[in-house]
Design an enzyme around this catalytic site. Structure first.
Site, PDB file in Angstrom:
ATOM      1  N   ARG A 168      -9.618   1.346   9.285  1.00  0.00           N
ATOM      2  CA  ARG A 168      -9.028   0.462   8.982  1.00  0.00           C
ATOM      3  C   ARG A 168     -10.556  -0.410  10.735  1.00  0.00           C
ATOM      4  O   ARG A 168     -10.321  -1.426  10.508  1.00  0.00           O
ATOM      5  CB  ARG A 168      -7.969   0.295  10.003  1.00  0.00           C
ATOM      6  CG  ARG A 168      -6.492   0.135   9.992  1.00  0.00           C
ATOM      7  CD  ARG A 168      -5.623   0.117  10.623  1.00  0.00           C
ATOM      8  NE  ARG A 168      -4.568  -0.417  10.708  1.00  0.00           N
ATOM      9  CZ  ARG A 168      -3.655  -0.052   9.651  1.00  0.00           C
ATOM     10  NH1 ARG A 168      -3.689   0.826   9.078  1.00  0.00           N
ATOM     11  NH2 ARG A 168      -2.404  -0.674   9.769  1.00  0.00           N
ATOM     12  N   ARG A 223      -0.917  -8.366  13.369  1.00  0.00           N
ATOM     13  CA  ARG A 223      -1.728  -7.642  12.494  1.00  0.00           C
ATOM     14  C   ARG A 223      -2.285  -7.940  11.488  1.00  0.00           C
ATOM     15  O   ARG A 223      -3.414  -7.651  10.727  1.00  0.00           O
ATOM     16  CB  ARG A 223       0.071  -7.242  11.601  1.00  0.00           C
ATOM     17  CG  ARG A 223       0.635  -5.619  13.173  1.00  0.00           C
ATOM     18  CD  ARG A 223       1.412  -5.489  12.506  1.00  0.00           C
ATOM     19  NE  ARG A 223       2.286  -4.655  10.977  1.00  0.00           N
ATOM     20  CZ  ARG A 223       2.936  -4.276  10.242  1.00  0.00           C
ATOM     21  NH1 ARG A 223       3.988  -4.668  10.796  1.00  0.00           N
ATOM     22  NH2 ARG A 223       2.563  -3.734   9.126  1.00  0.00           N
ATOM     23  N   LYS A 237       0.867  -0.847   0.030  1.00  0.00           N
ATOM     24  CA  LYS A 237       0.341  -0.366   0.112  1.00  0.00           C
ATOM     25  C   LYS A 237       0.826   1.397   0.181  1.00  0.00           C
ATOM     26  O   LYS A 237       0.258   1.933  -0.802  1.00  0.00           O
ATOM     27  CB  LYS A 237      -1.114  -0.370   1.117  1.00  0.00           C
ATOM     28  CG  LYS A 237      -2.266  -0.780   1.630  1.00  0.00           C
ATOM     29  CD  LYS A 237      -3.127  -0.506   2.806  1.00  0.00           C
ATOM     30  CE  LYS A 237      -2.312  -0.314   3.693  1.00  0.00           C
ATOM     31  NZ  LYS A 237      -1.466  -1.886   4.042  1.00  0.00           N
ATOM     32  N   ARG A 247      11.367  -6.731   4.508  1.00  0.00           N
ATOM     33  CA  ARG A 247      11.444  -5.316   5.007  1.00  0.00           C
ATOM     34  C   ARG A 247      11.443  -5.425   6.294  1.00  0.00           C
ATOM     35  O   ARG A 247      12.313  -4.354   6.536  1.00  0.00           O
ATOM     36  CB  ARG A 247       9.512  -4.998   5.095  1.00  0.00           C
ATOM     37  CG  ARG A 247      10.066  -3.414   5.618  1.00  0.00           C
ATOM     38  CD  ARG A 247       8.327  -2.883   4.835  1.00  0.00           C
ATOM     39  NE  ARG A 247       7.661  -3.011   6.281  1.00  0.00           N
ATOM     40  CZ  ARG A 247       6.165  -2.291   5.878  1.00  0.00           C
ATOM     41  NH1 ARG A 247       6.018  -2.141   5.044  1.00  0.00           N
ATOM     42  NH2 ARG A 247       5.468  -3.265   7.074  1.00  0.00           N
ATOM     43  N   ARG A 298      11.937  -1.919  10.633  1.00  0.00           N
ATOM     44  CA  ARG A 298      10.447  -1.459  11.601  1.00  0.00           C
ATOM     45  C   ARG A 298      10.322  -2.700  13.050  1.00  0.00           C
ATOM     46  O   ARG A 298      10.131  -3.333  12.891  1.00  0.00           O
ATOM     47  CB  ARG A 298       9.496  -1.042  10.768  1.00  0.00           C
ATOM     48  CG  ARG A 298       8.723   0.150  10.431  1.00  0.00           C
ATOM     49  CD  ARG A 298       7.848  -0.150   9.338  1.00  0.00           C
ATOM     50  NE  ARG A 298       6.508  -0.427   9.460  1.00  0.00           N
ATOM     51  CZ  ARG A 298       5.144  -0.305   8.905  1.00  0.00           C
ATOM     52  NH1 ARG A 298       5.506  -0.189   7.964  1.00  0.00           N
ATOM     53  NH2 ARG A 298       4.026  -0.632   9.542  1.00  0.00           N
TER      54      ARG A 298
HETATM   55  P1  AMP Z   1       0.666   0.950   8.725  1.00  0.00           P
HETATM   56  O1  AMP Z   1       1.839   1.548   7.911  1.00  0.00           O
HETATM   57  O2  AMP Z   1      -0.676   1.520   7.834  1.00  0.00           O
HETATM   58  O3  AMP Z   1       1.075  -0.621   8.485  1.00  0.00           O
HETATM   59  O4  AMP Z   1       0.484   1.149   9.756  1.00  0.00           O
HETATM   60  C1  AMP Z   1       1.189   0.866  11.307  1.00  0.00           C
HETATM   61  C2  AMP Z   1       0.455   0.991  12.281  1.00  0.00           C
HETATM   62  O5  AMP Z   1      -0.052   2.550  12.739  1.00  0.00           O
HETATM   63  C3  AMP Z   1      -0.867  -0.321  12.763  1.00  0.00           C
HETATM   64  O6  AMP Z   1       0.045  -1.233  12.582  1.00  0.00           O
HETATM   65  C4  AMP Z   1      -1.246   0.637  14.092  1.00  0.00           C
HETATM   66  O7  AMP Z   1      -0.540   0.412  15.543  1.00  0.00           O
HETATM   67  C5  AMP Z   1      -0.911   2.008  13.763  1.00  0.00           C
HETATM   68  N1  AMP Z   1      -2.522   2.834  12.633  1.00  0.00           N
HETATM   69  C6  AMP Z   1      -2.171   3.260  11.342  1.00  0.00           C
HETATM   70  N2  AMP Z   1      -3.123   3.417  10.808  1.00  0.00           N
HETATM   71  C7  AMP Z   1      -4.282   3.017  11.609  1.00  0.00           C
HETATM   72  C8  AMP Z   1      -5.963   3.222  11.586  1.00  0.00           C
HETATM   73  N3  AMP Z   1      -6.309   3.490  10.813  1.00  0.00           N
HETATM   74  N4  AMP Z   1      -6.215   2.571  13.324  1.00  0.00           N
HETATM   75  C9  AMP Z   1      -5.245   2.299  14.330  1.00  0.00           C
HETATM   76  N5  AMP Z   1      -4.044   2.503  14.295  1.00  0.00           N
HETATM   77  C10 AMP Z   1      -3.658   2.734  12.747  1.00  0.00           C
END
Ligand code: AMP
Length: 194
Positions: A89, A145, A14, A128, A134
């Site tokens: 989400r 996740r 994404k 990654r 990360r």
């Molecule tokens: P991502 O980079 O989209 O994989 O997001 C990394 C982490 O940020 C996720 O595992 C959540 O802990 C938090 N996070 C990102 N976007 C959201 C969201 N819309 N709602 C809740 N937590 C989020």
């Protein structure tokens, strides 16, 4: 004016595709994950609250996330459209986004689902983890996740499908191929490149 959303499991690509689409459609890519990571890095109050959830691979509570996105979408660069990556989400976040957009007489044009096999995304995230370090790319956290995605986010796909705004794109293949597929799918649905 183009309002798009990218949805798909962690590791589907994404972030990579969002950056390219933002360039191609001249709209900002808005990633809640990136915003949270920068808050954690800068040790802001929000970052301090979000960190434990992120490290565990859990969603940050909706109350924090909704507030953040309301502010971000109100910024000037988002007035000409945007591409959301990683938000909404949860069903609560969908309601919040609907309210916000309706309040501005707007709606999402299309929702792009990046479709990827779980084994493939786990392998990508493992790669990654070794490249970027990360903290939430550790194998057990990655599996968690994916579970969180399945339980809380996957149901949103049906919601958008029922609204007839969903386009499904195969996320396997080279980065260029996937971008080309998305651009074609958007054009087919009446969203041309500017
Ligand atoms: P991502 O980079 O989209 O994989 O997001 C990394 C982490 O940020 C996720 O595992 C959540 O802990 C938090 N996070 C990102 N976007 C959201 C969201 N819309 N709602 C809740 N937590 C989020």
């Amino acid at each position: 004016m183009t309002r798009l959303l990218l949805i798909g499991p962690p590791g589907a690509g994404k972030g990579t595709q969002a950056a390219r689409l933002a360039e191609a459609y001249l709209i900002p890519a808005i990633s809640t994950g990136d915003i949270f990571r920068s808050n954690v890095k800068n040790e802001t109050e929000l970052g301090k609250k979000a960190k434990a959830y992120m490290d565990a691979g859990d969603n940050v509570p909706d109350s924090l996330t909704n507030d953040l996105i309301r502010h971000r979408l109100a910024e000037p660069d988002a007035q000409a459209g945007f591409l959301l990556d990683g938000y909404p989400r949860t069903e609560d976040q969908v309601r919040e986004l609907d309210d916000f957009l309706e309040g501005h007489g707007a709606a999402l044009d299309l929702v792009i689902e990046l479709v990827a096999d779980p084994d493939v995304v786990v392998a990508r995230l493992r790669k990654r983890a070794s490249e970027q370090g990360r903290s939430d790319d550790d194998e057990t956290v990655v599996r968690h996740r994916l579970d969180v995605y399945r339980q809380q986010t996957e149901p949103l796909i049906d919601v958008y499908d029922a609204r007839r705004v969903l386009v499904r794109v195969d996320a396997l293949g080279s980065i260029d191929d996937v971008t080309a597929r998305i651009v074609r799918a958007l054009a087919d649905r009446g969203v041309p490149q500017p």
